[in-house]
Design an enzyme around this catalytic site. Structure first.
Site, PDB file in Angstrom:
ATOM      1  N   LYS A  87      76.622  47.226  66.950  1.00  0.00           N
ATOM      2  CA  LYS A  87      75.744  48.353  66.592  1.00  0.00           C
ATOM      3  C   LYS A  87      74.641  48.612  67.612  1.00  0.00           C
ATOM      4  O   LYS A  87      74.225  49.748  67.792  1.00  0.00           O
ATOM      5  CB  LYS A  87      75.124  48.103  65.220  1.00  0.00           C
ATOM      6  CG  LYS A  87      76.136  48.205  64.101  1.00  0.00           C
ATOM      7  CD  LYS A  87      75.490  48.045  62.755  1.00  0.00           C
ATOM      8  CE  LYS A  87      76.529  48.112  61.662  1.00  0.00           C
ATOM      9  NZ  LYS A  87      75.943  48.028  60.330  1.00  0.00           N
ATOM     10  N   ASP A 123      73.475  53.845  58.111  1.00  0.00           N
ATOM     11  CA  ASP A 123      73.063  52.722  57.252  1.00  0.00           C
ATOM     12  C   ASP A 123      71.747  53.055  56.543  1.00  0.00           C
ATOM     13  O   ASP A 123      71.533  52.653  55.395  1.00  0.00           O
ATOM     14  CB  ASP A 123      72.872  51.442  58.082  1.00  0.00           C
ATOM     15  CG  ASP A 123      74.198  50.801  58.468  1.00  0.00           C
ATOM     16  OD1 ASP A 123      75.198  51.030  57.764  1.00  0.00           O
ATOM     17  OD2 ASP A 123      74.224  50.079  59.474  1.00  0.00           O
TER      18      ASP A 123
END
Ligand code: NAP
Length: 300
Positions: A87, A123
Site C-alpha cells: 500500500k 480504506d
C-alpha cells in the site's frame, strides 16, 4: 481461472488467459494473497452489474511490484486493489494520486485509464461506513484510541480528522512511527486533538479509559500466542471496539472486549465498504452492496 496468479503469469498473460471468459481485467496484488476475499465480492458485483470482466488474486512480492504495475496497463486491466505489503510501496509507481491518498500516504485502489495509474485510498471511507453500519454512529465527536501506524491506521486516523473526532490517541509498537504519524496529522486542519501515546507511559491507560472507540489497526492478534494489546480488564461496557482483522472473525482482542460488555465488530464491514468504494471508483456507479455482502456472508 486459477486461484492465484503470479508475475510469471502476467509476463505471459495472453497465453495464460486465452480460454478465460469474461476476461480478467481487475485484481488484487498482495503477499500473502491466497486468502483474500476481494474476488468473491468483486466478481459478484461485476456479475450483478452486467460488466464483462473478472477479478483475480495476484501473488506479488515486494521485489516484483514495480514490474507488475508496469505490465498491467499494457494488458487491458481496468483497476487493481493493493494489500499487504504494497500500500505504501506502490506510491512512486503511480502517475497520479487522489487527494485523500496523498494525505494518507498509502493506496489500496488503482484506476487504470489511458495507460495511466491513478492511486486512491478507500480504506478511510470504508472504515467510516463500517462504523456507521456496526455502531449506528459517525466518528464525529468520538474519542478514539487507534492501535497501529501502518497503512490501515493512517487511513483511519485521517478519517477521524476529516470527520472531526474529538480526540485521537495513537499507539504503535514502534513508538517513533506513532510519533511521526501523529506529527503528520498535526499538519492538517481539524479540530481533532491528536496525541502519540506510549505503552509504558502514564498516558496509555488513561487513554484506554477515556476512549469511546478503540480500534485495532495492527496485524497483531492474528495468532493465538500473540499478547493482547489492551489488557482485557481495561475494556468497559460503554465502549465501541473495532478490529480491522476479520480472519479469524473473533480475535482475542474482540473476545476480551465482548467479555467486558463492550460493543465489538470485526473488519469484515470495513472490507465490504472499502471494496464497494473501489468498485464505485472503477465504474463510476453505485456498487451493489447487498450482493457483495451476501457474497461475504456465504463464506462466513
Ligand atoms: P502495515 O502497513 O504492514 O502495518 C502493520 C501494523 O501492525 C504496524 O502498525 C505494525 O507496527 C503493527 N504490528 C505488526 N505486528 C505487530 C505485533 N505483533 N504487535 C503489535 N503491532 C504489530 O499493515 P496494514 O495494511 O496497516 O494492515 C494492518 C491490519 O489492518 C492488518 O491486520 C490488515 O489485515 C488490516 N486491514 C483490514 C482492512 C479491512 O478492510 N478490514 C483493510 C486494511 C487493513 P510497527 O510499525 O511497529 O511494525
Amino acid at each position: 481461472m486459477k486461484h492465484v496468479y503470479t508475475l510469471a503469469d502476467l509476463r505471459n498473460w495472453g497465453a495464460v488467459t486465452r480460454e478465460i471468459s469474461p476476461p480478467i481485467r481487475l485484481g488484487v496484488l498482495g503477499n500473502p494473497v491466497r486468502h483474500s476475499l476481494s474476488p468473491q465480492m468483486q466478481n459478484a458485483a461485476l456479475r450483478e452489474s452486467g460488466i464483462d470482466a473478472q477479478y483475480a488474486r495476484f501473488q506479488i512480492s515486494a521485489e516484483e511490484l514495480r514490474e507488475a504495475l508496469r505490465l498491467v496497463p499494457q494488458l487491458n486491466f481496468l483497476g487493481l486493489n493493493l494489500t499487504i505489503p504494497h500500500k505504501i510501496a506502490a506510491l512512486p509507481s503511480m502517475d497520479q494520486l487522489d487527494a485523500t491518498a496523498r494525505c494518507i500516504g498509502a493506496i489500496n485502489t488503482v484506476m487504470i485509464r489511458d495507460g495511466m495509474l491513478v492511486g486512491f485510498n478507500t480504506d478511510a471511507i470504508g472504515f467510516s461506513r463500517a462504523v456507521q453500519m456496526e455502531f449506528e454512529r459517525t466518528l464525529a465527536g468520538l474519542k478514539v484510541l487507534l492501535l497501529g501506524a501502518g497503512g490501515a491506521a493512517r487511513a483511519i486516523g485521517m478519517q477521524c480528522m476529516l470527520e472531526k473526532s474529538q480526540k485521537l490517541w495513537i499507539w504503535n509498537r514502534s513508538q517513533e512511527r506513532a510519533r511521526e504519524f501523529s506529527a503528520k496529522l498535526h499538519e492538517f486542519e481539524s479540530s481533532t486533538h491528536v496525541y502519540a501515546v506510549e505503552r509504558d507511559d502514564a498516558s496509555f491507560y488513561p487513554a484506554i479509559a477515556a476512549a469511546n472507540l478503540i480500534v485495532n489497526a495492527t496485524s497483531a492478534d492474528m495468532h493465538e500466542d500473540d499478547t493482547l494489546l489492551i489488557p482485557p480488564e481495561r475494556f468497559t461496557p460503554d465502549q465501541l471496539v473495532y478490529d480491522t482483522i476479520y480472519t479469524p472473525p473473533r480475535t482475542k482482542f474482540l473476545e476480551a472486549a465482548a467479555a467486558a460488555g463492550a460493543r465489538s465488530a470485526n473488519g469484515l464491514s470495513m472490507l465490504l465498504h472499502q471494496a464497494a468504494a473501489s468498485f464505485e471508483i472503477w465504474f463510476d456507479r453505485r456498487a451493489p452492496i447487498n450482493v457483495m455482502r451476501a457474497a461475504l456472508d456465504c463464506l462466513a
